[in-house]
Design an enzyme around this catalytic site. Structure first.
Site, mmCIF file in Angstrom:
data_model
loop_
_atom_site.group_PDB
_atom_site.id
_atom_site.type_symbol
_atom_site.label_atom_id
_atom_site.label_comp_id
_atom_site.label_asym_id
_atom_site.label_seq_id
_atom_site.Cartn_x
_atom_site.Cartn_y
_atom_site.Cartn_z
ATOM 1 N N LYS A 215 16.906 36.081 42.292
ATOM 2 C CA LYS A 215 16.080 35.058 41.652
ATOM 3 C C LYS A 215 15.288 34.300 42.725
ATOM 4 C CE LYS A 215 16.766 31.107 38.596
ATOM 5 N NZ LYS A 215 17.704 30.412 37.719
ATOM 6 N N GLU A 221 23.183 37.146 51.567
ATOM 7 C CA GLU A 221 23.803 38.469 51.419
ATOM 8 C C GLU A 221 22.761 39.505 50.984
ATOM 9 O OE1 GLU A 221 24.848 35.643 50.158
ATOM 10 O OE2 GLU A 221 27.027 35.447 50.255
ATOM 11 N N GLY A 275 21.431 32.360 36.794
ATOM 12 C CA GLY A 275 21.840 33.616 37.439
ATOM 13 C C GLY A 275 22.887 34.374 36.644
ATOM 14 N N ARG A 276 23.952 33.672 36.222
ATOM 15 C CA ARG A 276 25.058 34.371 35.545
ATOM 16 C C ARG A 276 24.742 34.703 34.094
ATOM 17 N NH1 ARG A 276 25.913 29.446 37.256
ATOM 18 N NH2 ARG A 276 26.396 27.724 35.855
ATOM 19 N N GLU A 361 31.972 29.785 37.129
ATOM 20 C CA GLU A 361 30.810 29.112 37.726
ATOM 21 C C GLU A 361 30.188 28.137 36.719
ATOM 22 O OE1 GLU A 361 28.500 31.284 40.945
ATOM 23 O OE2 GLU A 361 26.921 31.070 39.453
ATOM 24 N N HIS A 393 51.126 48.076 34.151
ATOM 25 C CA HIS A 393 52.032 48.520 35.225
ATOM 26 C C HIS A 393 51.859 47.665 36.476
ATOM 27 C CE1 HIS A 393 53.599 52.067 33.160
ATOM 28 N NE2 HIS A 393 52.434 52.013 32.514
ATOM 29 N N LYS A 513 27.874 27.780 51.633
ATOM 30 C CA LYS A 513 26.667 28.474 52.109
ATOM 31 C C LYS A 513 26.060 27.723 53.293
ATOM 32 C CE LYS A 513 24.687 30.163 47.754
ATOM 33 N NZ LYS A 513 23.486 30.038 46.917
HETATM 34 O O1 F6P Z 1 26.714 32.257 43.445
HETATM 35 C C1 F6P Z 1 25.657 31.380 43.319
HETATM 36 C C2 F6P Z 1 24.403 31.996 42.797
HETATM 37 O O2 F6P Z 1 23.407 31.030 42.848
HETATM 38 C C3 F6P Z 1 24.569 32.562 41.405
HETATM 39 O O3 F6P Z 1 24.464 31.645 40.406
HETATM 40 C C4 F6P Z 1 23.510 33.609 41.385
HETATM 41 O O4 F6P Z 1 23.760 34.484 40.361
HETATM 42 C C5 F6P Z 1 23.675 34.209 42.758
HETATM 43 O O5 F6P Z 1 23.988 33.109 43.578
HETATM 44 C C6 F6P Z 1 22.516 34.994 43.310
HETATM 45 O O6 F6P Z 1 21.332 34.247 43.490
HETATM 46 P P1 F6P Z 1 19.924 34.943 43.645
HETATM 47 O O7 F6P Z 1 19.645 35.731 42.407
HETATM 48 O O8 F6P Z 1 18.936 33.832 43.831
HETATM 49 O O9 F6P Z 1 19.972 35.845 44.856
#
Ligand code: F6P
Length: 548
Positions: A215, A221, A275-276, A361, A393, A513
């Protein structure tokens, strides 16, 4: 008035005390209330939800319904659907429901109705993006889209994390039987180099397409993995070839262009998509590529069916509301700390992980909407789970005989995509047996009658009275999967309203972060700054090993 001082909350506290002090049992409710199933089971378009195996009497159910009404669940729900900015801390609307407010006919998506935010109909963008995704998908799947060397695409690699990874990964896996033959879809999320290295190992750059799903297009990452993938690609290709092998799902056009992606191949979404909650947005591109536009439209139609049910059904018959209230009962009145999600379907192996983010979250918050510290009741539960029968199990021992109360959701299918021999009937026999055993347990008297030795009776007795929800789906199709996901999304929404938290921000992920950025610069410069003794020694040991 404080939530815990309301009449509805007080009634439920009393109900819980009476239930516990009266040593009441769930199975006896089927005797005292012969029409229990009519009140506690629900059916919607191939989805049967049975909430009857819970420690909830008709009177508790009615108190829970009153709590939902008094908490303004319906008014909040309506505000969400109308595009009001209910994400107060970020000043945003919450409109994942707009992403599936669409119909589909012969390859074309259209809006069911307009939804306005700041006077602009968001459905125009939703439909444009879906149609753009649809066209792109068809060119890739048909082989018309050619890589830089003229070969068609065989492997899609989605690079994202959190909501930009878990949703599409869960959906793609769940819809495995619908994936086009010869097409493989991989997901990279962890900044651990192992994740991208293992994915790139053996991959053919000429037939690979990378989706950079972010987003913000700034997430450490994702951008680290994206740069590594680009470097790997450029070992065999020219920078001008990037446009044929990298596309983006993002809201950040300038950053996408700076990466080298042709913005014609950027699939946008908007700040009102959390995001979620973003899997039915452009973040769903790998899913559409995997299963095709027609099946993707069915998936969206499933979401829409549940959205409309949630919007239009009175509280007493509203499945997400009833599931949410059941959760509130255990979380707030019966002192359960967690919930287990247990799908009896291998393709739902990522479902619990997906809703771990979705729920934790969203509702893992100790501050209410007024900015006050919540001190007198619990908010979001710990969510965990694994597919049955593997879980049986591993950890069911604790659910059956542990000291903790773990309400569990069982999810299974009537029909399997792989009915191999008697596998499916065996799988479902375990589902049904587990929910019954958790409720009924096994008494000392029965064990004695079976000839069990006295010394073993305490060990082999099962108290039972363990609550479960059962979700039985005719078949896992794109449509029923969409319904199931929307069911959990709205359940989380209702609980957030009752707990008075903002389910749509996630400041809780920020602190770590920021810290990681500062520490990264110290590690790179071989200079440990001001930290507590523990963090300092860890960093020093790490630096010594890294640079002996
Ligand atoms: O984990 C935090 C968060 O902001 C989530 O809400 C989101 O889904 C994820 O990081 C990834 O963010 P982006 O789509 O901006 O890379």
């Amino acid at each position: 008035m404080k939530l815990i001082n309301t009449r509805e909350w007080k009634s439920l506290e009393l109900d819980a005390k009476q239930w516990i002090d009266g040593h009441q049992r769930i199975e006896s409710l089927f005797v005292s209330q012969p029409d229990r199933l009519a009140h506690f089971s629900f059916e919607l378009d191939g989805l049967f939800v049975d909430l009857s195996k819970n420690s909830i009497t008709a009177s508790i159910q009615s108190h829970l319904n009153q709590l939902a009404t008094a908490s303004g669940v319906e008014a909040y729900r309506d505000k969400m659907f109308q595009g009001e900015k209910i994400n107060l801390t970020e000043g945003r609307a919450v409109l994942h429901v707009a992403l599936r407010n669409v119909t589909y006919h012969r390859g074309v998506f259209s809006a069911v109705s307009s939804i306005f935010v700041d006077g602009i109909d968001v459905m125009v963008g939703v439909v444009d993006t879906l149609n753009k995704m649809g066209k792109f998908t068809e060119t890739v799947r048909s082989g018309e889209w050619k890589g830089a060397t003229g070969r068609s695409i065989k492997t899609i690699v989605n690079i994202g994390i959190g909501g930009s990874d878990l949703g599409p990964k869960m959906l793609t896996r769940a819809l495995t039987p619908y994936i086009q033959e010869g097409l493989s879809v991989k997901f990279v999320s962890n900044v651990d180099g192992t994740d991208i290295a293992e994915t790139l190992n053996g991959l053919d750059p000429e037939t690979s397409l990378f989706i950079i799903a972010s987003k913000t297009f700034t997430t450490q990452e994702t951008m680290t993995n994206a740069e590594t993938a680009k470097r790997w690609f450029l070992q065999t290709h020219k920078p001008t070839d990037i446009a044929k092998h990298f596309v983006a799902a993002s809201t950040a056009e300038k950053l996408v262009a700076a990466f080298g992606i042709d913005t014609a191949n950027m699939f946008p979404f908007w700040d009102w998509v959390g995001g979620r909650y973003s899997s039915p947005s452009a973040i769903g591109l790998p899913v559409m590529l995997a299963i095709g536009r027609d099946h993707y439209a069915e998936l969206l139609s499933g979401y829409h069916i549940m959205d409309q049910h949630f919007l239009k059904t009175p509280i007493e018959k509203n499945i997400p509301v009833q599931m949410a209230l059941t959760g509130i009962w255990y979380n707030n009145f019966m002192h359960a700390e967690s919930i287990a999600i247990l799908p009896y379907d291998q393709t739902l192996e990522h479902f619990a992980a997906y809703f771990q983010q979705g729920d934790m979250e969203s509702n893992g918050k100790y501050v209410n909407l007024a900015g006050e510290r919540i001190t007198d009741y619990q908010t979001g539960p710990i969510v965990w789970g694994e597919p049955g029968t593997n879980g049986q199990h591993a950890f069911y021992q604790l659910i059956h005989q542990g000291t903790k109360l773990i309400p569990a959701d069982f999810i299974g299918m009537v029909k399997s995509h792989h009915p191999e021999g008697d596998h499916h009937v065996k799988l479902m026999a375990n589902f049904f047996a587990q929910t019954e055993a958790l409720m009924c347990g096994l008494s000392a008297d029965t064990l004695r009658a079976q000839g069990c030795s006295e010394s073993l009776i305490p060990h082999r007795t099962f108290e039972g009275n363990r609550p479960t929800n059962s979700i039985l789906i005719n078949e896992l199709t794109p449509k029923t999967l969409g319904m199931l996901v929307a069911l959990y999304e709205h359940k989380i929404f209702v609980q957030g309203v009752i707990w008075q938290v903002n389910s749509f921000d996630q400041y809780g992920v920020e602190l770590g972060k920021v810290g990681a950025k500062a520490i990264l610069s110290e590690l790179e410069n071989n200079k440990v700054g001001q930290h507590d003794a523990s963090t300092t020694i860890l960093m020093e040991r790490f630096l010594k090993k890294a640079n002996p």
